[in-house]
Scaffold this motif. Structure first.
Motif, PDB file in Angstrom:
ATOM      1  N   CYS A  12       0.827  -1.206   0.000  1.00  0.00           N
ATOM      2  CA  CYS A  12       0.000   0.000   0.000  1.00  0.00           C
ATOM      3  C   CYS A  12       0.863   1.258   0.000  1.00  0.00           C
ATOM      4  O   CYS A  12       0.559   2.234  -0.672  1.00  0.00           O
ATOM      5  CB  CYS A  12      -0.931  -0.004   1.216  1.00  0.00           C
ATOM      6  N   VAL A  13       1.958   1.237   0.781  1.00  0.00           N
ATOM      7  CA  VAL A  13       2.861   2.389   0.811  1.00  0.00           C
ATOM      8  C   VAL A  13       3.496   2.613  -0.550  1.00  0.00           C
ATOM      9  O   VAL A  13       3.616   3.743  -1.028  1.00  0.00           O
ATOM     10  CB  VAL A  13       3.942   2.184   1.889  1.00  0.00           C
ATOM     11  N   LEU A  14       3.903   1.513  -1.226  1.00  0.00           N
ATOM     12  CA  LEU A  14       4.513   1.640  -2.547  1.00  0.00           C
ATOM     13  C   LEU A  14       3.531   2.241  -3.538  1.00  0.00           C
ATOM     14  O   LEU A  14       3.898   3.092  -4.354  1.00  0.00           O
ATOM     15  CB  LEU A  14       4.981   0.261  -3.029  1.00  0.00           C
ATOM     16  N   ILE A  15       2.258   1.794  -3.484  1.00  0.00           N
ATOM     17  CA  ILE A  15       1.244   2.339  -4.407  1.00  0.00           C
ATOM     18  C   ILE A  15       1.029   3.815  -4.126  1.00  0.00           C
ATOM     19  O   ILE A  15       0.932   4.634  -5.041  1.00  0.00           O
ATOM     20  CB  ILE A  15      -0.070   1.551  -4.272  1.00  0.00           C
ATOM     21  N   ARG A  16       0.963   4.179  -2.809  1.00  0.00           N
ATOM     22  CA  ARG A  16       0.753   5.577  -2.463  1.00  0.00           C
ATOM     23  C   ARG A  16       1.923   6.442  -2.929  1.00  0.00           C
ATOM     24  O   ARG A  16       1.737   7.533  -3.481  1.00  0.00           O
ATOM     25  CB  ARG A  16       0.588   5.701  -0.955  1.00  0.00           C
ATOM     26  N   LEU A 112       0.868  -1.896 -16.935  1.00  0.00           N
ATOM     27  CA  LEU A 112       1.824  -2.998 -17.028  1.00  0.00           C
ATOM     28  C   LEU A 112       3.172  -2.599 -16.432  1.00  0.00           C
ATOM     29  O   LEU A 112       3.809  -3.388 -15.719  1.00  0.00           O
ATOM     30  CB  LEU A 112       1.993  -3.424 -18.486  1.00  0.00           C
ATOM     31  N   HIS A 113       3.608  -1.376 -16.736  1.00  0.00           N
ATOM     32  CA  HIS A 113       4.880  -0.900 -16.196  1.00  0.00           C
ATOM     33  C   HIS A 113       4.842  -0.847 -14.670  1.00  0.00           C
ATOM     34  O   HIS A 113       5.762  -1.332 -13.987  1.00  0.00           O
ATOM     35  CB  HIS A 113       5.185   0.481 -16.766  1.00  0.00           C
ATOM     36  N   LYS A 114       3.775  -0.280 -14.109  1.00  0.00           N
ATOM     37  CA  LYS A 114       3.681  -0.167 -12.655  1.00  0.00           C
ATOM     38  C   LYS A 114       3.569  -1.535 -11.988  1.00  0.00           C
ATOM     39  O   LYS A 114       4.159  -1.770 -10.923  1.00  0.00           O
ATOM     40  CB  LYS A 114       2.481   0.703 -12.279  1.00  0.00           C
ATOM     41  N   MET A 115       2.795  -2.435 -12.601  1.00  0.00           N
ATOM     42  CA  MET A 115       2.668  -3.777 -12.035  1.00  0.00           C
ATOM     43  C   MET A 115       3.996  -4.509 -12.055  1.00  0.00           C
ATOM     44  O   MET A 115       4.335  -5.234 -11.115  1.00  0.00           O
ATOM     45  CB  MET A 115       1.617  -4.569 -12.802  1.00  0.00           C
ATOM     46  N   ALA A 116       4.771  -4.331 -13.144  1.00  0.00           N
ATOM     47  CA  ALA A 116       6.083  -4.978 -13.228  1.00  0.00           C
ATOM     48  C   ALA A 116       6.987  -4.500 -12.100  1.00  0.00           C
ATOM     49  O   ALA A 116       7.699  -5.293 -11.472  1.00  0.00           O
ATOM     50  CB  ALA A 116       6.724  -4.706 -14.586  1.00  0.00           C
ATOM     51  N   VAL A 117       6.953  -3.198 -11.807  1.00  0.00           N
ATOM     52  CA  VAL A 117       7.813  -2.645 -10.767  1.00  0.00           C
ATOM     53  C   VAL A 117       7.320  -3.024  -9.374  1.00  0.00           C
ATOM     54  O   VAL A 117       8.079  -3.524  -8.540  1.00  0.00           O
ATOM     55  CB  VAL A 117       7.904  -1.107 -10.911  1.00  0.00           C
ATOM     56  N   LEU A 118       6.029  -2.791  -9.105  1.00  0.00           N
ATOM     57  CA  LEU A 118       5.493  -3.045  -7.765  1.00  0.00           C
ATOM     58  C   LEU A 118       5.530  -4.526  -7.409  1.00  0.00           C
ATOM     59  O   LEU A 118       5.898  -4.901  -6.286  1.00  0.00           O
ATOM     60  CB  LEU A 118       4.063  -2.511  -7.671  1.00  0.00           C
ATOM     61  N   GLY A 120       7.545  -6.755  -8.685  1.00  0.00           N
ATOM     62  CA  GLY A 120       8.948  -7.138  -8.536  1.00  0.00           C
ATOM     63  C   GLY A 120       9.517  -6.723  -7.196  1.00  0.00           C
ATOM     64  O   GLY A 120      10.218  -7.497  -6.535  1.00  0.00           O
ATOM     65  N   VAL A 121       9.211  -5.491  -6.760  1.00  0.00           N
ATOM     66  CA  VAL A 121       9.689  -5.021  -5.457  1.00  0.00           C
ATOM     67  C   VAL A 121       9.082  -5.857  -4.338  1.00  0.00           C
ATOM     68  O   VAL A 121       9.765  -6.215  -3.366  1.00  0.00           O
ATOM     69  CB  VAL A 121       9.348  -3.528  -5.276  1.00  0.00           C
ATOM     70  N   THR A 122       7.790  -6.196  -4.467  1.00  0.00           N
ATOM     71  CA  THR A 122       7.150  -7.034  -3.455  1.00  0.00           C
ATOM     72  C   THR A 122       7.784  -8.412  -3.389  1.00  0.00           C
ATOM     73  O   THR A 122       8.009  -8.960  -2.306  1.00  0.00           O
ATOM     74  CB  THR A 122       5.647  -7.167  -3.767  1.00  0.00           C
ATOM     75  N   SER A 123       8.097  -8.974  -4.556  1.00  0.00           N
ATOM     76  CA  SER A 123       8.729 -10.293  -4.593  1.00  0.00           C
ATOM     77  C   SER A 123      10.111 -10.279  -3.946  1.00  0.00           C
ATOM     78  O   SER A 123      10.480 -11.203  -3.220  1.00  0.00           O
ATOM     79  CB  SER A 123       8.838 -10.780  -6.045  1.00  0.00           C
ATOM     80  N   CYS A 139       6.444 -14.321  -2.876  1.00  0.00           N
ATOM     81  CA  CYS A 139       7.502 -13.873  -3.795  1.00  0.00           C
ATOM     82  C   CYS A 139       7.412 -14.571  -5.146  1.00  0.00           C
ATOM     83  O   CYS A 139       7.702 -13.954  -6.179  1.00  0.00           O
ATOM     84  CB  CYS A 139       8.872 -14.078  -3.160  1.00  0.00           C
ATOM     85  N   ILE A 140       7.012 -15.844  -5.167  1.00  0.00           N
ATOM     86  CA  ILE A 140       6.952 -16.556  -6.446  1.00  0.00           C
ATOM     87  C   ILE A 140       5.829 -16.029  -7.341  1.00  0.00           C
ATOM     88  O   ILE A 140       6.064 -15.694  -8.512  1.00  0.00           O
ATOM     89  CB  ILE A 140       6.825 -18.069  -6.216  1.00  0.00           C
ATOM     90  N   PRO A 141       4.562 -15.931  -6.839  1.00  0.00           N
ATOM     91  CA  PRO A 141       3.515 -15.358  -7.710  1.00  0.00           C
ATOM     92  C   PRO A 141       3.802 -13.916  -8.122  1.00  0.00           C
ATOM     93  O   PRO A 141       3.591 -13.542  -9.282  1.00  0.00           O
ATOM     94  CB  PRO A 141       2.255 -15.456  -6.849  1.00  0.00           C
ATOM     95  N   MET A 142       4.270 -13.107  -7.157  1.00  0.00           N
ATOM     96  CA  MET A 142       4.563 -11.714  -7.486  1.00  0.00           C
ATOM     97  C   MET A 142       5.709 -11.616  -8.488  1.00  0.00           C
ATOM     98  O   MET A 142       5.697 -10.773  -9.386  1.00  0.00           O
ATOM     99  CB  MET A 142       4.903 -10.932  -6.221  1.00  0.00           C
TER     100      MET A 142
END
Length: 223
Positions: A12-16, A112-118, A120-123, A139-142
């Protein structure tokens, strides 16, 4: 005791932070300093006045909604392609159909760009916040989502000239454009922006995620 709620909180912090462009700013600062000063060239965006015409000056292009024949839609698409290939700083699209399609295409690419970054950081950070027997389910699904989004972006968006543009919503900047001369009250305005460091950002994070997951799978097969 490990904090199990740390990962949702971090996400949530990363999205904010992303919504306030803080993460983008920090990531681009890191990437800018990684290149030599001579290689970094800043090209500020200038909103120059545009007159009434199909292609105005060298910085602004206007796609007018004029139906003078039965092939108007093809003509609109051709004019848009010419403006994109000419790398105009500003493109104003009057036809609502092609404008909405272009805006949706850009929005999907941004997602797609934001999902790839967020993702990846979560994983990459989940093993630091969660117990080992729980982090693998995160980490594996993310990581898979991050790599899939980066791959899809690379195949469908990376070489598309539309990815160099963003839809402008700022009313203060829009007020500097001659929108009053158009036949529509809600044109789509595209602004050209450098996406070089943005691509590097999600490719690096997705690549690190791929290496990390490959390392984990390698050790699992050895056991």
């Amino acid at each position: 005791m490990r904090f199990y709620g740390g990962l949702p909180f971090l996400f949530c912090v990363l999205i904010r932070l992303w919504d306030h462009h803080i993460l983008i700013f920090l990531a681009e600062c890191i990437l800018l300093f990684s290149f030599s000063r001579s290689e970094v060239q800043f090209q500020p965006l200038l909103y120059l006045p545009c007159g009434h015409g199909e292609l105005v000056g060298t910085d602004c292009a206007i796609i007018h909604e004029i139906y003078d024949n039965g092939h108007a839609q093809e003509q609109f698409e051709l004019e848009l392609e010419q403006a994109l290939e000419a790398q105009k700083s500003i493109i104003i699209i009057e036809p609502s159909h092609i404008g909405d399609e272009t805006a949706r295409w850009i929005i999907v690419g941004n997602c797609l760009h934001k999902m790839a970054v967020l993702a990846g950081v979560t994983s990459l950070t989940s093993p630091l916040l969660l117990p080992r027997n729980v982090s693998n389910f995160v980490c594996i699904p993310m990581g898979a989502i991050s790599m899939a989004c980066a791959l899809l972006y690379g195949v469908s968006w990376q070489f598309d000239p539309c990815c160099k543009y963003q839809v402008e919503y700022d009313t203060r900047k829009l007020s500097k454009l001659p929108l009053h001369t158009l036949s529509t009250s809600s044109p789509v305005v595209l602004v050209r922006k450098d996406d070089k460091y943005r691509k590097v950002l999600h490719n690096v994070i997705s690549g690190m995620t791929c290496i990390y997951l490959g390392y984990k799978f390698y050790h699992w097969f050895l056991q």
